[in-house]
Design a protein around this motif. Sequence first.
Motif, mmCIF file in Angstrom:
data_model
loop_
_atom_site.group_PDB
_atom_site.id
_atom_site.type_symbol
_atom_site.label_atom_id
_atom_site.label_comp_id
_atom_site.label_asym_id
_atom_site.label_seq_id
_atom_site.Cartn_x
_atom_site.Cartn_y
_atom_site.Cartn_z
ATOM 1 N N THR B 195 0.859 -1.337 -0.060
ATOM 2 C CA THR B 195 0.106 -0.084 0.142
ATOM 3 C C THR B 195 0.887 1.204 0.076
ATOM 4 O OG1 THR B 195 -1.701 -1.292 1.217
ATOM 5 C CG2 THR B 195 -1.774 1.155 1.188
ATOM 6 N N LEU B 196 1.853 1.131 0.788
ATOM 7 C CA LEU B 196 2.900 2.550 1.012
ATOM 8 C C LEU B 196 3.588 2.789 -0.457
ATOM 9 C CD1 LEU B 196 4.410 1.746 4.384
ATOM 10 C CD2 LEU B 196 2.532 3.140 3.726
ATOM 11 N N ALA B 197 3.836 1.769 -1.319
ATOM 12 C CA ALA B 197 4.608 1.813 -2.307
ATOM 13 C C ALA B 197 4.160 2.651 -3.240
ATOM 14 C CB ALA B 197 4.937 0.372 -2.824
ATOM 15 N N VAL B 198 2.692 2.885 -3.347
ATOM 16 C CA VAL B 198 2.078 3.735 -4.551
ATOM 17 C C VAL B 198 1.922 5.036 -3.802
ATOM 18 C CG1 VAL B 198 0.918 1.724 -5.623
ATOM 19 C CG2 VAL B 198 -0.453 2.842 -3.777
ATOM 20 N N GLU B 199 2.412 5.170 -2.779
ATOM 21 C CA GLU B 199 2.738 6.672 -2.167
ATOM 22 C C GLU B 199 1.179 7.254 -2.046
ATOM 23 O OE1 GLU B 199 5.731 8.523 -4.365
ATOM 24 O OE2 GLU B 199 7.270 7.421 -3.035
ATOM 25 N N PRO B 200 0.446 6.469 -1.230
ATOM 26 C CA PRO B 200 -1.042 7.260 -1.115
ATOM 27 C C PRO B 200 -0.805 8.306 0.049
ATOM 28 C CG PRO B 200 -0.759 5.366 0.277
ATOM 29 C CD PRO B 200 0.749 5.427 -0.165
ATOM 30 N N GLU B 201 -2.059 9.028 0.242
ATOM 31 C CA GLU B 201 -2.019 10.337 1.204
ATOM 32 C C GLU B 201 -2.567 9.813 2.476
ATOM 33 O OE1 GLU B 201 -3.647 13.818 -0.941
ATOM 34 O OE2 GLU B 201 -3.148 12.733 -2.576
ATOM 35 N N VAL B 202 -3.511 8.812 2.157
ATOM 36 C CA VAL B 202 -4.318 8.170 3.200
ATOM 37 C C VAL B 202 -4.415 6.726 3.278
ATOM 38 C CG1 VAL B 202 -6.718 8.134 4.576
ATOM 39 C CG2 VAL B 202 -5.943 10.254 3.305
#
Lengths: 232, 291
Positions: B195-202
């Motif tokens: 999930t973090l790898a697509v660099e979300p904001e939330v």
Amino acid sequence: MPRETFQQELDELIGEVLDLGTEVEGSLENTVKAMETRDARIAEKELGVDIHYKARGAEIERDCMILQARQAPVARDLRLLYTVQSVTNHLVRSGTLTEHICHAIVDTAGCERDEDLEATLTEMARTARNIFGEGLDIFKNRDIERARNLQAKDDKVDLLYSEALNLIANPSDGGGGAPEWRMRAALIVHYLERISDHGVDIGGSTVFLVTGERIEDAMQQYLERNIDQDEE
Amino acid sequence: MDYEKTGEERRVSEISRDHRDTRERFEEPPSGTQGTPASGMRVENLSAYYGSFKAITDVSLDIQANKVTAIIGPSGCGKSTFIRCLNRLHEVVPGARAEGSVMLGEQNIYGKNTDPVNIRRRIGMVFQKPNPFSKSVYENVAWGARINGYRGDMDELVERSLRQAALWDEVKDRLKESGLGLSGGQQQRLCIARTLAVEPEVILMDEPASALDPVSTQKIEDTMDELKQSYTVVIVTHNMQQAARISDYTGFFYIENMGDPGRLWEFDDTEKMFSNPDRKETEDYVTGRFG
């Protein structure tokens, strides 16, 4: 209702605190009687209670710690455990002070006394006993409205405190009693004032238990309410 | 918003737009740790339906940026429905729809021109059960970023994501092994890294530790403090102590009567919710008197 065992343990804990409170109240009652009747034998019976109260207090603290570790209390349960520890501390300290007073009564049994000072001390002892008993009753019944008025009753103790210190510092024409007694009287005055404060704090702790409102905030409200009343 | 298409219609239209969105995302600035700060969210009068059944009603709250917001409440009160509305996952259920407004920063995620696929990249989700792809550990993390057009150093991104998910030290020597060979706790942290790898904001987490052992749970919880430095986190949990430990704000969802929709019954600082909540139902729930 879920958590029945936990609730039962909390109820038992409150019972332990109230039992301790009743015992300390009994010691305080005997202290007042000893002062009223000038009977040091009544006071003598209270010598040694301090160690007993401290042991009871340590048991309650241990029970609180175990309940916190096992039951992870939050909200009103957490406030209850916090309050139980706080109230227990006030009870044990009051018990210790009561024994100190009884020691003073026993040690000065044969000493000459100043009647005015003795009457002031006895009145102060009755008032402190009443405030302590009322604080305990407030905790027992969660009657926080009375807690908010307890501070006003403590004002009488503060007044008697000043009066007693004045009599100690300025003995009457009769000489003010034996020096040892007057010295002990100064200590008794201080102990009684502390017992009264413990009673007020027990009431204040109950406010926190019921409302989550900090004791200091409750006192602030009390002060603000007085201002309002004055304005009326 | 009042999205009226069926879930199936939406899925088809989303897929058809996906290629175009990917090209658009080439031009978008990165977010998360490397780029723009995390966004907060504002939910106003949100209601969600499954067909004619209203699951939650009239939910309004602010989700603060760079904070952990916990959602608690008894089973069936709409916690998961709510969280799925926050990245438009709710509507992929056939017949499901939502009403109201959900703002991500300045953008209404239910706006007419808002693309749900893009929203789901900006608002990632970790589910109750770990669901790694049947790919290597490395590919599990890299895949989402790659299909989103990531053009940076992939090795660096994979390592950074795994470190943020507190998994790097345990898998750095087995990056080529299957993600399915990891333990349950490691798989869940792999999903967090993904999930973090697509660099979300939330980051939305729906009971992320409920299927894990205490040690793995602790590791997930330990990542929270670090995650909120870069992301806004919303977590649904049944574990009251977990909510108390890791969150800054807590929302309590509650159903007053059987058959009623779930409501946000109380929302406040976590400290307040677990020491002196305003409402009796909240206190009864957090103290374990029901639920």
